[in-house]
Design an enzyme around this catalytic site. Structure first.
Site, PDB file in Angstrom:
ATOM      1  N   GLY A 269       0.855  -1.177   0.000  1.00 54.07           N
ATOM      2  CA  GLY A 269       0.000   0.000   0.000  1.00 54.07           C
ATOM      3  C   GLY A 269       0.883   1.216   0.000  1.00 54.07           C
TER       4      GLY A 269
ATOM      5  N   LYS B 298       1.416   5.013   7.005  1.00 57.36           N
ATOM      6  CA  LYS B 298       0.833   4.029   6.094  1.00 57.36           C
ATOM      7  C   LYS B 298      -0.658   4.347   5.960  1.00 57.36           C
ATOM      8  CE  LYS B 298      -0.102  -0.866   5.468  1.00 57.36           C
ATOM      9  NZ  LYS B 298      -0.249  -2.173   6.080  1.00 57.36           N
TER      10      LYS B 298
ATOM     11  N   ASP C 206       3.194 -13.587   7.479  1.00 55.83           N
ATOM     12  CA  ASP C 206       3.500 -13.025   6.156  1.00 55.83           C
ATOM     13  C   ASP C 206       4.971 -12.616   6.086  1.00 55.83           C
ATOM     14  OD1 ASP C 206       2.940 -12.334   3.578  1.00 55.83           O
ATOM     15  OD2 ASP C 206       2.133 -10.354   4.068  1.00 55.83           O
TER      16      ASP C 206
END
Ligand code: PIT
Length: 454
Positions: A188, A205, A297
């Site tokens: 993102g 972010k 992840d």
């Protein structure tokens, strides 16, 4: 230390801090001295290695000379005088050689002794370093305002989401550099920003979250990050919510992704660098797992280097992280399949060791620049993962130590309960054996020497 009354009057507190600062300065100057001595010893070791090399070369020359002097028997018969001379020379040479041999044995013994000395010094230095690093006082004295604010008493390090009533209201608090996208935009939009009130550089972010479900996912990320405070995990500084976005304000680190170092041809990553990187990732994981958090992840893109000089790293992206629930199956469609553990591909139960599989993949990549399961397409990659189809056959592994290979072998195991956990991985010789690290260090030096002289 326990006699310090930290909560008493300001004077006493200051005196206490002064005393501790003095002690730390003494310690740090002692460490400087130790490091200086260690460097000296290392350079003497280098000199001695060189001497031994020279002796070995001399010996080889002597052997060659000796062979050359042996005359063919025909000639020896012809001139007995020459024969006698040759015998004398040979005798002389063998005396010289035995002296040389004895000298080189003595040198080797000295070298061994000095190596032991260096290793024990290394242990002392790292022990002092660890003690100082883990000291609460150091944390108070040296951690930046970001960390201190995040740990202030009123919120105990937990960031509540602040509501933004008007569009662009975030501008009142932060100046976001919209031109500068950090990390290549893979996760993102992350932008560099400055907090207006403090001048502190941070990272923002911005996550599009239009409905409640999307917002809940980001709130999960915030909740997870609120429970984590470790040097190898990126810290959450603040969080804001507007109608369509949630903004995470994060600690800023400027060294780029570990992924870029793997693919950068100008940056020769040595095995010892890989040890340093993997050890920190493992420490971060050990802490997360202790806090019952799974990352789920982990990949080189989600490991950031703190700066371009040192090898310090921080793990980012807790978007898929969650508190461990036994027997939880993960039904998430992940992006890149190369890093997925077999249990995720199979929609099976995930556990702490799911992260350890990813650590195995990252280690393999750091050591070789190759992806262990990458196939021609995603299907082939997934099949390779399920069949645990991987090997060390590529020539990139020619110089890799057996310890490193063993480390990977114990992580890339289909059955997650047979994989090493984070604590076990920390104790594995590849991450913990100072003798091996010294060997790798020497290899680095020779490699660099080779590079320079070539
Ligand atoms: C930095 C510098 C940088 C990237 C980031 C932070 C990104 C951090 C991040 C953190 C998350 C996440 C995604 C990205 O989900 O180059 O200081 O929790």
């Amino acid at each position: 230390m326990s006699s310090l009354v930290i909560n008493a009057s300001g004077d006493c507190k200051n005196a206490g801090f002064d005393l501790i600062q003095d002690r730390i300065e003494t310690l740090s100057s002692k460490m400087d001295k130790l490091i200086h001595i260690q460097e000296k010893v290392l350079s003497r070791l280098d000199g001695m290695s060189q001497e031994i090399d020279d002796i070995e070369q001399d010996m080889e020359h002597l052997m060659v000379d000796k062979e050359e002097i042996h005359l063919p028997p025909k000639m020896m018969n012809q001139t007995q005088v020459v024969g006698r001379e040759v015998r004398e020379i040979c005798h002389e040479m063998s005396t010289i050689m035995s002296v040389v041999n004895r000298r080189s044995e003595q040198q080797a013994q000295k070298l061994e002794g000095m190596e032991k000395l260096v290793l024990s010094m290394q242990q002392v230095i790292s022990f002092i370093g660890e003690t100082v690093k883990s000291s609460k006082v150091i944390e108070r004295m040296f951690k930046g305002p970001a960390a201190r604010k995040a740990k202030s008493k009123d919120n105990k390090g937990k960031q509540t989401i602040k509501k933004l009533e008007k569009p662009n209201q975030i501008r009142n608090f932060y100046t976001i550099n919209w031109q500068e996208v950090l990390g290549g935009g893979r996760f993102g939009q992350v932008h560099k920003c400055v907090e207006n009130s403090s001048g502190l550089t941070l990272a923002a972010k911005i996550i599009k979250a239009r409905n409640q479900k999307e917002k809940d996912m980001v709130k999960n990320e915030i909740q997870v990050m609120n429970n984590l405070d470790h040097a190898n995990l990126i810290q959450l500084y603040a969080a804001y919510e507007s109608r369509n976005d949630i903004i995470l304000v994060l600690e800023y680190v400027g060294g780029g992704e570990l992924f870029d170092r793997i693919i950068d041809e100008n940056y020769k990553l040595m095995e010892l660098d890989a040890v340093v990187f993997i050890k920190q990732i493992c420490e971060g994981l050990q802490y997360m797992h202790k806090m019952s958090v799974l990352h789920l992840d982990l990949k080189p893109e989600n490991i950031l280097c703190v700066n371009r000089i040192t090898n310090r790293i921080k793990i980012i992206d807790f978007g898929l992280a969650r508190i461990y629930k036994p027997r939880e199956k993960l039904k998430v469609n992940f992006g890149t399949p190369e890093f997925l553990a077999p249990e995720i591909v199979n929609y099976d139960f995930v556990s702490f060791n799911t992260d350890m599989w990813s650590l195995g993949v990252i280690t393999y990549m750091l050591l070789s620049g190759l992806c262990p399961f990458l196939g021609d397409d995603d299907n082939e990659t997934l099949n390779n993962i399920l069949a645990c189809q991987w090997n060390f056959e590529e020539q990139e592994f020619i110089d890799t130590s057996e310890e490193a290979k063993d480390f990977i072998r114990r992580l890339l195991v289909v059955n997650r309960s047979w994989r090493m956990g984070a604590c076990e991985a920390m104790r594995h010789p590849w991450l913990s054996d100072p003798v091996l690290h010294h060997r790798l260090h020497t290899k680095v030096k020779y490699h660099c020497h080779f590079y320079i002289t070539e």
